[in-house]
Design an enzyme around this catalytic site. Structure first.
Site, mmCIF file in Angstrom:
data_model
loop_
_atom_site.group_PDB
_atom_site.id
_atom_site.type_symbol
_atom_site.label_atom_id
_atom_site.label_comp_id
_atom_site.label_asym_id
_atom_site.label_seq_id
_atom_site.Cartn_x
_atom_site.Cartn_y
_atom_site.Cartn_z
ATOM 1 N N SER A 86 0.836 -1.204 0.000
ATOM 2 C CA SER A 86 0.000 0.000 0.000
ATOM 3 C C SER A 86 0.862 1.241 0.000
ATOM 4 C CB SER A 86 -0.904 0.022 1.235
ATOM 5 O OG SER A 86 -0.134 0.237 2.409
ATOM 6 N N ASP A 87 0.297 2.332 -0.516
ATOM 7 C CA ASP A 87 0.863 3.632 -0.185
ATOM 8 C C ASP A 87 0.649 3.824 1.311
ATOM 9 O OD1 ASP A 87 1.985 6.149 -0.318
ATOM 10 O OD2 ASP A 87 0.817 6.771 -2.055
ATOM 11 N N TRP A 88 1.368 4.752 1.900
ATOM 12 C CA TRP A 88 1.379 4.855 3.364
ATOM 13 C C TRP A 88 -0.017 5.233 3.881
ATOM 14 C CZ3 TRP A 88 5.079 2.468 1.773
ATOM 15 C CH2 TRP A 88 6.210 2.168 2.506
ATOM 16 N N PHE A 89 -0.556 4.348 4.722
ATOM 17 C CA PHE A 89 -1.913 4.451 5.258
ATOM 18 C C PHE A 89 -2.960 4.295 4.147
ATOM 19 C CE2 PHE A 89 0.885 7.160 7.837
ATOM 20 C CZ PHE A 89 0.782 6.533 9.070
ATOM 21 N N GLY A 90 -2.584 3.625 3.062
ATOM 22 C CA GLY A 90 -3.480 3.457 1.931
ATOM 23 C C GLY A 90 -4.180 2.116 1.888
#
Length: 831
Positions: free
Chosen positions: A232-236
């Site tokens: 994931s993208d960060w916190f995605g």
């Protein structure tokens, strides 16, 4: 584990999977912290560290205050080079940079398409064209992975705007996805064997990318043959069972929000099969093996790798991507015996990179003025700022002490203190172990001594709550009625400002008091504080610049934007140069006819002053050697090697994403609809006869080239590739680079065309660097698929039988030769 003849450990992944408990397998599927994965020490599985790219390897520190790391040109500058060999060199250098930060995976390259021209991350992406993007990405990935560092191509897919970026749905039809937005990812898999893919924050046609089974499993794994991981993208990450079942492997960062106990519960409830977990963990272990993680005990300590060959490479890459847009009367290059007025807001500041997660702490920064003085001598260069172009107030610099407290009220004794040289804090990780991200406070204290008397403007933005005091009096309230704005990834407030009268030479005390938010915001933990202060500029500063321009032989205006405008977290509001820069350019050009404009932006800008200046040089954000690289090109020590990777429209309304319906851009009600379909960038301008300021592929040089007649290996397209060759000679007196661009144009009758197709599409290119008098042959291959479009109903690539034109050009509007080929029978290939 044993070792092989190369000294590397032989890893029996099946045995590891058998030995891992379900709890351990699930633990591996989320990060341990912001930058590392979870180790399983009992089985010798180390933590693996990743690092942000794509124009450097930052390591684990903050955006601009971590361990110093070499700053390379941004992606659009590399895109402007049209040079896959340079992309490979950059990837190779970045592999060494990543390892110097203890990282084995770099979060790069970014291959989203320049759709609107206003994307805050436009500078992070290569081009508006999928072929140019794909060829550069493949080379960059190979440069990294040939040297043992995993590439993470991103952001999958149609993540082409920063507006409502956590929730926006990019609504794109399948043909457009297949022809425009997926090809760079397809090439990364098929031609570079990329090891990791990062999913975007966006939704695609209503479904979050981390749970998009069609895109990840059906297309990437099933049709393209991808065998790496999705992270994931960060916190995605947005779900538990849906994400894992769709084929998403790694939630970042840690500690987990959707995996861990929630994933174990989902397995217990029968929502996720244990074999699905095992398959994800297998992919993770394969990645760890590929990057050599099993040969270490985990991430090593961070060091700064500042090598002479890296400096030289960055300097050369800066010139490679410089695009000469205008050069009236061959005014450039400049003789070194002229006197120069260095003017504009970017003259005495190194604008080396864009903002957001692309920022790094460069070991040094060369300003344009320093570059000029090194080239011309101190006595031939004078400087005036003229006006500002920063979106936020100039960051407060000095000896600043930060004191950290448990709790949100600055109570008790400080648990930790540290020194900073500027107040621009982004706390990825708090400096105190055990601190609660939602329950801490910070006091920042220092002084400010103005050099001039007058009106100063102070500005503060904060993710969290904050107040700023000047000599004990409240200056800015960043707490009352706080709401999200454009800063720090869209999770800090808009900058709040206050004007204050200050006296030259007097020292003022500044104190900022910060308290973290009580809870995580939108699932993203952003804790940040920035304070700036600067003297308010007006007409007198523009007048001073104009006077200086009139006194010197040449006026060079260093203008554009900077990292607060071109940044992740928000899109640009317009294509106009910010502040009073257009006024400054107009007045300087009137005062001195020998005016050169050096533009530093992450994308196109409108140029109402274009016909009034002698030369225009587009220099993007070229990294830490910016001042030297610009001076090299201005003086002819290096030639401008770039061609535009993106169309520069006359005005914003001419861009392909702009229609009468806001749903097309910037979006509405949580959706942005790609109404232009495949007609992105030059495809739109070509097919709809929309005039451009500068076309895709455009760029001037300091020499001249002669093209000989093109030769085709056959005038009939068969099942195999067709080779196109063009001899090119440098007929001038200087070195230079020519880029031969090959477009394909369907020359079919309207009755034979089932879908609307662009006038022409880039399918290949060749960049030749030539010395005076030298001749080289540009060689390019095209395959049957290069004639095709994607037939959604048949789920196949389809090229109708008939005649096609091979269009050879130096830009999308400067065509040198057309050659016909015939496809005798329909060609098709399954998706």
């Amino acid at each position: 584990m044993s070792t092989n003849h190369n000294g590397k450990k032989n890893v029996d992944i099946d045995a590891l999977l058998d030995d891992l408990t379900l709890d351990e397998q699930v633990a591996l599927m989320a990060g341990a912290d912001f930058w590392t994965t979870v180790p399983v020490e009992r089985l010798g599985i180390p933590a693996v560290k990743v690092s942000d790219g794509p124009n450097g390897a930052r390591g684990a520190g903050g955006l601009t205050n971590g361990t110093p790391a070499s700053a390379f040109p941004c992606a659009i500058a590399l895109g402007a080079s049209w040079n896959p060999d340079a992309a490979y060199e950059m990837g190779t250098a970045l592999a060494a940079e990543a390892r110097s930060k203890g990282a084995r995976v770099l979060l790069a390259p970014t291959v989203n398409i320049h759709r609107s021209g206003l994307n805050g991350r436009n500078f992070e992406c290569y081009s508006e064209d999928p072929t140019l993007t794909a060829m550069l990405a493949v080379a960059y990935i190979k440069g990294l992975q040939d040297h043992g560092v995993g590439a993470t191509i991103k952001h999958f897919v149609a993540n082409d705007s920063e507006i409502e970026r956590q929730t926006i749905s990019s609504d794109v039809d399948e043909r457009t996805l297949r022809e425009i937005y997926l090809p760079p990812f397809e090439a990364a898999v098929k031609k570079a064997g990329v090891w990791a893919v990062m999913t975007g924050y966006n939704r695609l046609n209503g479904t979050h990318m981390d749970a998009h089974k069609w895109a990840m499993t059906d297309v990437m794994r099933g049709q393209f043959g991808y065998d790496g991981i999705f992270m994931s993208d960060w916190f995605g990450t947005n779900s538990t069972a849906a994400s894992v079942n769709a084929g998403h492997d790694l939630e970042m960062p840690g500690p987990t929000r959707f995996r861990g106990a929630q994933l174990l519960a989902a397995v217990e409830a029968g929502e996720v099969e244990p074999e699905t977990i095992r398959a994800s963990v297998r992919r993770l272990l394969v990645l760890f093996e590929r990057v050599g993680a099993f040969d270490s005990d985990g991430p090593e300590s961070e060091t700064t790798r500042d090598e002479p060959e890296t400096r030289a490479l960055i300097r050369r890459l800066g010139a490679d991507g410089a695009v000469l847009l205008k050069n009236e009367d061959h005014f450039l290059p400049l003789s070194k015996d002229v006197s120069v007025a260095a003017l504009g807001p970017n003259a005495a500041i190194s604008r080396l990179m864009g903002g957001g997660s692309a920022q790094i702490n460069a070991p040094y920064r060369v300003t344009p003025v320093e570059g000029l003085k090194a080239a011309f001598g101190d006595n031939r260069v004078s400087q005036e700022k003229g006006c500002s172009n920063n979106r936020l107030m100039q960051v407060w610099q000095g000896d600043i002490e930060l004191s950290f407290f448990h709790g949100r009220k600055l109570e008790g004794k400080a648990i930790h203190t540290q020194k900073e040289t500027e107040l621009n804090c982004f706390w990825f990780d708090l400096p105190v172990p055990g601190f609660n991200q939602n329950d801490f406070s910070v006091r920042a204290e220092g002084t400010f001594t103005p050099r001039e008397s007058g009106t100063y403007c102070a500005g503060m933005t904060n993710a969290g709550l904050a107040r700023a005091y000047l000599d004990g009096e409240l200056l800015i309230d960043g707490e009352t009625d706080w709401e999200k704005g454009m800063n720090f990834f869209g999770l800090a407030n808009d900058e709040r400002r206050a004007d204050v009268q200050l006296e030259a030479g007097r020292t003022y005390n500044i104190v900022l008091e910060y308290a973290s938010p009580g809870d995580a915001d939108d699932g993203i933990t952003v804790r940040a504080l920035r304070f700036g202060i600067e003297k308010t500029l007006g007409e007198q500063e523009i007048d001073a610049a104009v006077r200086l321009a009139a006194e010197q032989d040449v006026a060079i205006l260093y203008v554009g934007r900077q990292e607060e405008w071109d940044s992740e977290g928000h899109d640009l509001p317009h294509m106009t140069l910010p502040g009073s820069q257009n006024e400054l350019i107009e007045k300087v050009a009137t005062a001195n006819p020998n005016t050169v404009v050096v533009l530093q932006t992450g994308g196109p800008v409108e140029m109402p002053w274009l016909d009034k200046v002698k030369a225009v040089l587009q220099f993007w954000y070229p990294g830490q050697e910016v001042g030297y690289a610009i001076a090299d090109v201005l003086t002819g020590e290096a030639y401008p090697g770039g061609r535009l990777p993106q169309t520069f429209p006359v005005s914003m309304k001419d861009n392909s994403a702009w229609t009468a319906d806001a749903l097309s851009y910037p979006g509405k009600d949580g959706h942005v609809r790609y109404d232009e379909g495949v007609f992105v960038g030059y495809r739109h301008h070509d097919s709809n006869n929309v005039p451009v300021l500068f076309p895709f592929g455009f760029g001037l040089g300091y020499t001249t080239f002669a093209w000989e007649t093109a030769t085709l290996s056959s005038d009939v397209m068969g099942e195999s590739d067709l080779k196109v060759t063009v001899p090119i000679s440098n007929t001038g007196a200087r070195e230079g680079a020519e880029v031969v661009q090959l477009y394909v144009r369907p020359d079919l009758m309207d009755d034979d065309v089932a879908v609307a197709r662009p006038e022409k599409e880039l399918r290949a290119f060749a960049r030749l660097a030539l010395k005076p008098g030298e001749t080289q042959i540009a060689e390019m291959n095209i395959a049957p698929r290069d004639l095709a479009y994607f037939d959604v109903e048949r789920q196949r690539w389809l090229a109708p039988a008939g005649r096609y034109e091979i269009v050879l050009a130096v830009s999308a509007t400067d065509i040198r030769e057309r050659v016909s080929v015939t496809l005798k029978s329909e060609w098709s290939e399954p998706a």
